[in-house]
Scaffold this motif. Structure first.
Motif, PDB file in Angstrom:
ATOM      1  N   SER A 126       0.830  -1.296   0.117  1.00  0.00           N
ATOM      2  CA  SER A 126       0.113   0.012  -0.071  1.00  0.00           C
ATOM      3  C   SER A 126       0.990   1.325   0.048  1.00  0.00           C
ATOM      4  O   SER A 126       1.879   1.213   0.579  1.00  0.00           O
ATOM      5  N   LYS A 175      -4.037  -6.888   3.296  1.00  0.00           N
ATOM      6  CA  LYS A 175      -4.419  -5.985   2.240  1.00  0.00           C
ATOM      7  C   LYS A 175      -5.746  -5.873   2.048  1.00  0.00           C
ATOM      8  O   LYS A 175      -6.300  -4.755   1.756  1.00  0.00           O
ATOM      9  N   ASN A 178      -6.723  -3.326   4.506  1.00  0.00           N
ATOM     10  CA  ASN A 178      -6.290  -1.871   4.266  1.00  0.00           C
ATOM     11  C   ASN A 178      -7.244  -1.424   3.110  1.00  0.00           C
ATOM     12  O   ASN A 178      -7.792  -0.145   3.218  1.00  0.00           O
TER      13      ASN A 178
END
Length: 292
Positions: A126, A175, A178
């Motif tokens: 990210s 992720k 995220n």
């Protein structure tokens, strides 16, 4: 053992990949690159990368292979095809999939690699194009600690926040966390700027206040200035964000978890795709709030 004689293969030289490759080259590594569209890799060749014409050749010549491709189907292809990575990489080598992909696919790659005496990590990132270019990505890793520790010198050239989350697939699950957080955050950024515009405020002055207060976030600091400049070029493509949200929704559904904010965000981005805006950056969500 990883050292400066280690040959790194990198598959995928797009918006994110090119910045990551540049940092590996700056770090003194020999980097072999492959991209389906050869022309996209040529600027990297000009600064020292070695262009390979096939994944098979790249796999046979490298010790560590990093993949940063588009979709889970692309990941499946580059790893499991007869001419792909796992069928051509020598034992005791390393593979690192940094694509945002399915946790189940990360586990499949790990198992197949282990059968071949190859070390595998899933390590999505990210930080967007800026983080890739500046080497400040957050890297979320799943896999064995031995492989994680061995590859840390390479990870440190690409990122600053590098965390082993757990076993294979854990990087991809992290992720998803995220992307779920981003989905709501980017909606808030676009709504706030739209509100500032409609109420007659100076949006740049507004950012000076809210960017240093409780509303501060990476999405706000990275994308609000771009929006105000009319810059909707991709730091992260809408089409890839929708892919990520689809994976997150499927995983959440399997776990029996409700994610209403994620569902709403995907519906809004689906609308942008229908309008032909899939190749714009995620900040282009702002357009939906300001359509005439």
């Amino acid at each position: 053992m990883i050292n400066k004689n280690t040959k790194i293969g990198f598959i995928g030289t797009g918006v994110m990949g090119k910045g990551m490759i540049k940092n590996l080259l700056k770090g003194g590594y020999t980097v072999h690159v492959y991209n389906r569209t050869k022309e996209k890799a040529l600027p990297l060749v000009e600064i020292g990368a070695v262009l390979e014409t096939s994944i098979k050749e790249l796999s046979q010549r490298c010790d560590v292979i990093i993949t940063m491709v588009g979709y889970p189907s692309d990941v499946e292809e580059v790893y499991f095809n007869d001419n792909g990575i796992l069928n051509n990489l020598k034992p005791q080598s390393y593979v690192v999939d940094m694509t945002t992909s399915k946790p189940s696919l990360a586990k499949k790659i790990y198992a197949a690699a282990k059968e071949r005496n190859i070390f595998a990590l899933d390590a999505p990132v990210s930080g967007g194009d800026i983080g890739a270019a500046e080497g400040t990505l957050s890297i979320m890793v799943g896999g064995d600690k031995e492989a994680f520790d061995a590859l840390m010198p390479i990870f440190e050239l690409m990122g600053k926040n590098i965390v082993l989350q757990g076993s294979a697939g854990s990087g991809q699950h992290t992720k998803m966390c995220n992307q779920i957080a981003i989905a709501s955050n980017i909606m808030g950024v676009c709504e706030a700027l739209s509100y500032a515009k409609k109420s007659g405020l100076n949006a740049e002055t507004v950012l000076k206040s809210i960017g240093a207060g409780g509303a501060a976030s990476w999405q706000l600091s990275a994308y609000a200035p771009r929006i105000l400049k009319g810059d909707f070029n991709p730091g992260f493509y809408i089409k890839h964000f929708v892919k990520d949200m689809k994976i997150a929704l499927e995983e959440a559904d399997e776990m029996g978890l409700k994610t209403p904010a994620l569902e709403l965000s995907k519906k809004l981005y689906d609308k942008l795709i229908k309008e032909g805006k899939e190749d714009l950056g995620t900040q282009a969500l702002y357009h939906l709030y300001n359509e005439d």
